[in-house]
Scaffold this motif. Structure first.
Motif, PDB file in Angstrom:
ATOM      1  N   SER A 263     104.212  -4.281   4.547  1.00  0.00           N
ATOM      2  CA  SER A 263     105.437  -3.805   4.375  1.00  0.00           C
ATOM      3  C   SER A 263     106.046  -2.991   5.507  1.00  0.00           C
ATOM      4  O   SER A 263     105.614  -2.812   6.563  1.00  0.00           O
ATOM      5  CB  SER A 263     105.237  -2.739   2.958  1.00  0.00           C
ATOM      6  OG  SER A 263     104.653  -3.630   1.927  1.00  0.00           O
TER       7      SER A 263
ATOM      8  N   THR B 118     108.483  -4.763   0.749  1.00  0.00           N
ATOM      9  CA  THR B 118     107.520  -5.798   1.538  1.00  0.00           C
ATOM     10  C   THR B 118     108.314  -6.529   2.722  1.00  0.00           C
ATOM     11  O   THR B 118     109.554  -6.665   2.499  1.00  0.00           O
ATOM     12  CB  THR B 118     107.189  -6.717   0.592  1.00  0.00           C
ATOM     13  OG1 THR B 118     108.429  -7.464  -0.051  1.00  0.00           O
ATOM     14  CG2 THR B 118     106.437  -6.254  -0.646  1.00  0.00           C
TER      15      THR B 118
ATOM     16  N   GLN C 119     101.222  -5.696  -0.090  1.00  0.00           N
ATOM     17  CA  GLN C 119     101.319  -6.481   1.163  1.00  0.00           C
ATOM     18  C   GLN C 119     102.024  -5.760   2.286  1.00  0.00           C
ATOM     19  O   GLN C 119     102.182  -4.570   2.198  1.00  0.00           O
ATOM     20  CB  GLN C 119     102.596  -7.251   0.523  1.00  0.00           C
ATOM     21  CG  GLN C 119     102.364  -8.411  -0.493  1.00  0.00           C
ATOM     22  CD  GLN C 119     103.607  -8.928  -1.077  1.00  0.00           C
ATOM     23  OE1 GLN C 119     104.223  -9.540  -0.054  1.00  0.00           O
ATOM     24  NE2 GLN C 119     104.091  -8.739  -2.256  1.00  0.00           N
TER      25      GLN C 119
END
Ligand code: AMP
Length: 376
Positions: free
Chosen positions: A183, A152, A181
């Motif tokens: 990344s 992430t 998320q």
């Protein structure tokens, strides 16, 4: 010279504000006290630093009333962790000096901006690609291959927020396992060892680094630091030079830590060492804990000197160093460690020895033959 602007230097008796109540804040507060300074710790949860500071505030990082009262009571603000929210850093910076400054935080909070910043400086990192969704991950894996590591961009530490992409791994599942998320995908670096440089830059731009540390991890958590690291003097100089360049480019004030991989390339029967930077920590660091017992100036005292606009101290080592973290139940050996001559024990005052929790550390300093070139 004390500082670029002597008016911005603190005086003994002044108060340093520290964001974060963990063991790093605790050790900064202890070092500040030894230099005649007071500390005021601000954090949303009570922690080990609250036990040793002159004052503390329990408040959230978006509570502007509590933050404003805290700022009225301090001369400078520093922090013990890199995830200080950007709006908090901006709110503080508009009212009091924040050292290191908010731009160092902004760059190092995001792995994409951090690695881009490093490459722009000509400093090598693992190859990396931005990944915003599962399709982007598939394209990145196509380019960087397997195994590779999905991380992430934000809030990763001690191996959290990352997963290895091996042969046969389901990419959509890997992406959602990190919460879907923003990344990056990193190519795997086949390193010989992991090293770090803990350095400091003063308000006047002076830079000083401790000797390069060699770090071992267990379950992604630092378990042991040895100094000096096993690498050639030229590579050690390069590691320190890279750290100085990073600190200067960030117009940094305070202790900075740069974590690196040491890679060995086998070239026509000769081994060539190469450094690849993994991460910048804009703060004091676990791999520098040995300096409290093993160097003329501790990393904590050095950080305090730097953010106060004071001259930096000598980074000279007292001997060869073996620092071990006491994780979880390992801290239950405290009584044996106290009985061991030469073992310097530090406990953080945490009540519950949960697995994976950093409870303390122990440093052993072994005398080395005298080196006249290292004299003060
Ligand atoms: P990080 O959270 O980036 O500090 O990574 C935690 C640990 O994972 C590092 O200390 C390394 O042991 C390992 N690691 C991270 N990135 C890489 C990489 N690109 N190649 C090989 N090992 C890595």
């Amino acid at each position: 010279m004390i500082a670029r602007d002597p008016a911005s230097a603190l005086r003994p008796g002044d108060t340093i504000g520290i964001l974060g109540s963990g063991q790093l804040g605790r050790m900064i507060a202890l070092a500040a006290a030894e230099l005649g300074l007071r500390t005021h710790v601000y954090a949303p949860d009570s922690g080990p630093a609250f036990d040793v500071c002159a004052q503390h505030t329990l408040g959230s990082y978006d509570d502007e009333t509590a933050l404003a009262a805290f700022l009225d009571a301090v001369a400078v603000v520093t922090y013990e962790f890199e995830n200080v929210p950007a709006p908090t850093a901006a709110f503080i910076a508009a009212r009091k000096p924040v050292r290191p400054g908010p731009s160092a935080l902004a760059i190092t909070q995001d792995r994409l901006s951090e690695k881009t910043f490093l490459n722009d400086l000509g400093i090598p990192t693992a190859p990396f690609l931005q990944v915003d969704d599962a399709g982007g991950l598939a394209r990145a894996v196509g380019e960087l291959g397997r195994p590779s590591i999905l991380k992430t961009r934000r809030f990763g530490y001690d191996g959290k927020g990352q997963t290895m992409i091996r042969e046969g791994a389901d990419l959509a599942a890997a992406f959602s396992s990190l919460g879907g998320q923003a990344s990056i995908l990193e190519g795997l670096v086949r390193f010989r060892s992991e090293v770090s440089v803990v350095g400091a830059r003063g308000l006047d731009g002076q830079f000083a680094a401790f000797d390069v540390c060699e770090n071992e991890h267990e379950n992604h958590i630092l378990s042991r630091t040895q100094v000096p690291a096993r690498l050639s003097p030229a590579t050690a100089r390069e590691a320190i030079d890279m750290t100085a360049r990073i600190a200067a480019a960030l117009d940094y004030v305070g202790v900075i830590t740069v974590e690196m991989f040491l890679v060995e390339d086998d070239q026509a029967c000769a081994i060539r060492e190469r450094l690849v930077v993994n991460e910048i920590a804009p703060r004091v660091h676990n791999s520098g804990h040995w300096t409290t017992d093993g160097a003329v100036t501790s990393q904590f005292a050095q950080h305090v000197r730097a953010i106060c606009g004071w001259p930096l101290g000598s980074t000279r080592r007292h001997g060869s160093i073996d620092m071990r973290n006491l994780i979880g139940a390992e801290a239950l050996t405290w009584c044996d460690l106290l009985a061991e001559p030469g073992a310097c024990l530090h406990l953080y005052g945490k009540h519950e020895a949960r697995p994976g929790r950093k409870m303390g550390h122990v440093t052993r300093v072994f005398p080395e033959p005298r080196d006249p070139s290292q004299e003060l």
